[in-house]
Design a protein around this motif. Sequence first.
Motif, PDB file in Angstrom:
ATOM      1  N   THR A 180      29.931  12.233  12.936  1.00 29.60           N
ATOM      2  CA  THR A 180      28.707  12.218  13.993  1.00 29.60           C
ATOM      3  C   THR A 180      29.030  13.463  14.896  1.00 29.60           C
ATOM      4  O   THR A 180      29.943  14.287  14.462  1.00 29.60           O
ATOM      5  N   GLU A 181      27.956  13.914  15.569  1.00 33.54           N
ATOM      6  CA  GLU A 181      27.815  15.189  16.413  1.00 33.54           C
ATOM      7  C   GLU A 181      29.249  15.349  17.563  1.00 33.54           C
ATOM      8  O   GLU A 181      29.814  16.175  17.555  1.00 33.54           O
ATOM      9  N   ARG A 182      29.508  14.000  17.935  1.00 35.54           N
ATOM     10  CA  ARG A 182      30.734  14.040  18.875  1.00 35.54           C
ATOM     11  C   ARG A 182      31.914  14.477  18.124  1.00 35.54           C
ATOM     12  O   ARG A 182      32.750  15.235  18.455  1.00 35.54           O
ATOM     13  N   GLU A 183      32.145  13.832  16.781  1.00 37.66           N
ATOM     14  CA  GLU A 183      33.327  13.971  15.927  1.00 37.66           C
ATOM     15  C   GLU A 183      33.143  15.442  15.528  1.00 37.66           C
ATOM     16  O   GLU A 183      34.427  16.209  15.516  1.00 37.66           O
ATOM     17  N   ARG A 184      32.018  16.076  15.342  1.00 31.44           N
ATOM     18  CA  ARG A 184      32.023  17.378  14.981  1.00 31.44           C
ATOM     19  C   ARG A 184      32.602  18.307  16.213  1.00 31.44           C
ATOM     20  O   ARG A 184      33.439  19.216  15.827  1.00 31.44           O
ATOM     21  N   GLU A 185      32.169  18.063  17.194  1.00 33.95           N
ATOM     22  CA  GLU A 185      32.365  18.792  18.599  1.00 33.95           C
ATOM     23  C   GLU A 185      34.061  18.746  18.638  1.00 33.95           C
ATOM     24  O   GLU A 185      34.621  19.883  19.072  1.00 33.95           O
ATOM     25  N   VAL A 186      34.686  17.511  18.492  1.00 33.08           N
ATOM     26  CA  VAL A 186      35.869  17.554  18.819  1.00 33.08           C
ATOM     27  C   VAL A 186      36.746  18.155  17.705  1.00 33.08           C
ATOM     28  O   VAL A 186      37.785  18.851  17.934  1.00 33.08           O
ATOM     29  N   MET A 187      36.351  18.259  16.597  1.00 33.20           N
ATOM     30  CA  MET A 187      36.904  18.946  15.421  1.00 33.20           C
ATOM     31  C   MET A 187      37.034  20.264  15.689  1.00 33.20           C
ATOM     32  O   MET A 187      37.783  21.114  15.373  1.00 33.20           O
TER      33      MET A 187
END
Length: 238
Positions: A180-187
């Motif tokens: 998800t976009e939030r998971e990408r941001e966190v990574m």
Amino acid sequence: MYDGKRFDLAMVDNDPLTLGMMTLLIRRDLPEAKVIWTCRRGRDAVARCLSAGSRPDVLLVDMSLEGMDGVEVCRRIREKTTDVALIGITSFSLEHYAADALAAGAQCVMDKARVKEICDAAVALANGRMPQTRYVSDQTVARSHAPLVAHEGTVADGGSVAGSGLGSGVSASVAVAALTEREREVMRLCAQGRSSREIGELLHVGESSVKTYVMRAARKLGARNRTQAVAEWLMLQD
């Protein structure tokens, strides 16, 4: 999806006393729901949820089942169907199970003792809403199903997941698309060397939420832990 009046609910828990007590309390406090079955083994719960004749709308899954544990029950059900909403329940630490359970397709993880709140969550899910609780997925049932199907197909095609990163069976585009976009941001922030606390402050979310996002991303990237997930993420950026 539902008219808000009636829906089918089932439970799997290895403690018969818990099953009996929760059934009584749910029948008393949740007239909208019909408890169609209970069982004590994870394999039985999976089989019943995958059979059209015994599939509930909502399944309560004890996280500490013997044999096939609750996380694996959630994963096997979610890989095959989006017709069952999954609520993980436990009498132990919620944080201990939350990340794995949510990554495995559960909609939320809740304290087994808070039966009224579990009932409220079941009603919300049965009516197509996300429950208002601490450890809740940011994905719909359908969206939590998609990456697990991709993961299952990768393993079936001979791609290595655990222990050796993405392996030859997973393309970079598939792996990135699963996040998800939030998971990408966190990574991206993890790759910068930021701690979970720092990431939480930057994104205005709790540290436990950050850990949940990292765990989900790690599973989708075929990594065992945060360090491997960051390594896989950086490789995909090349």
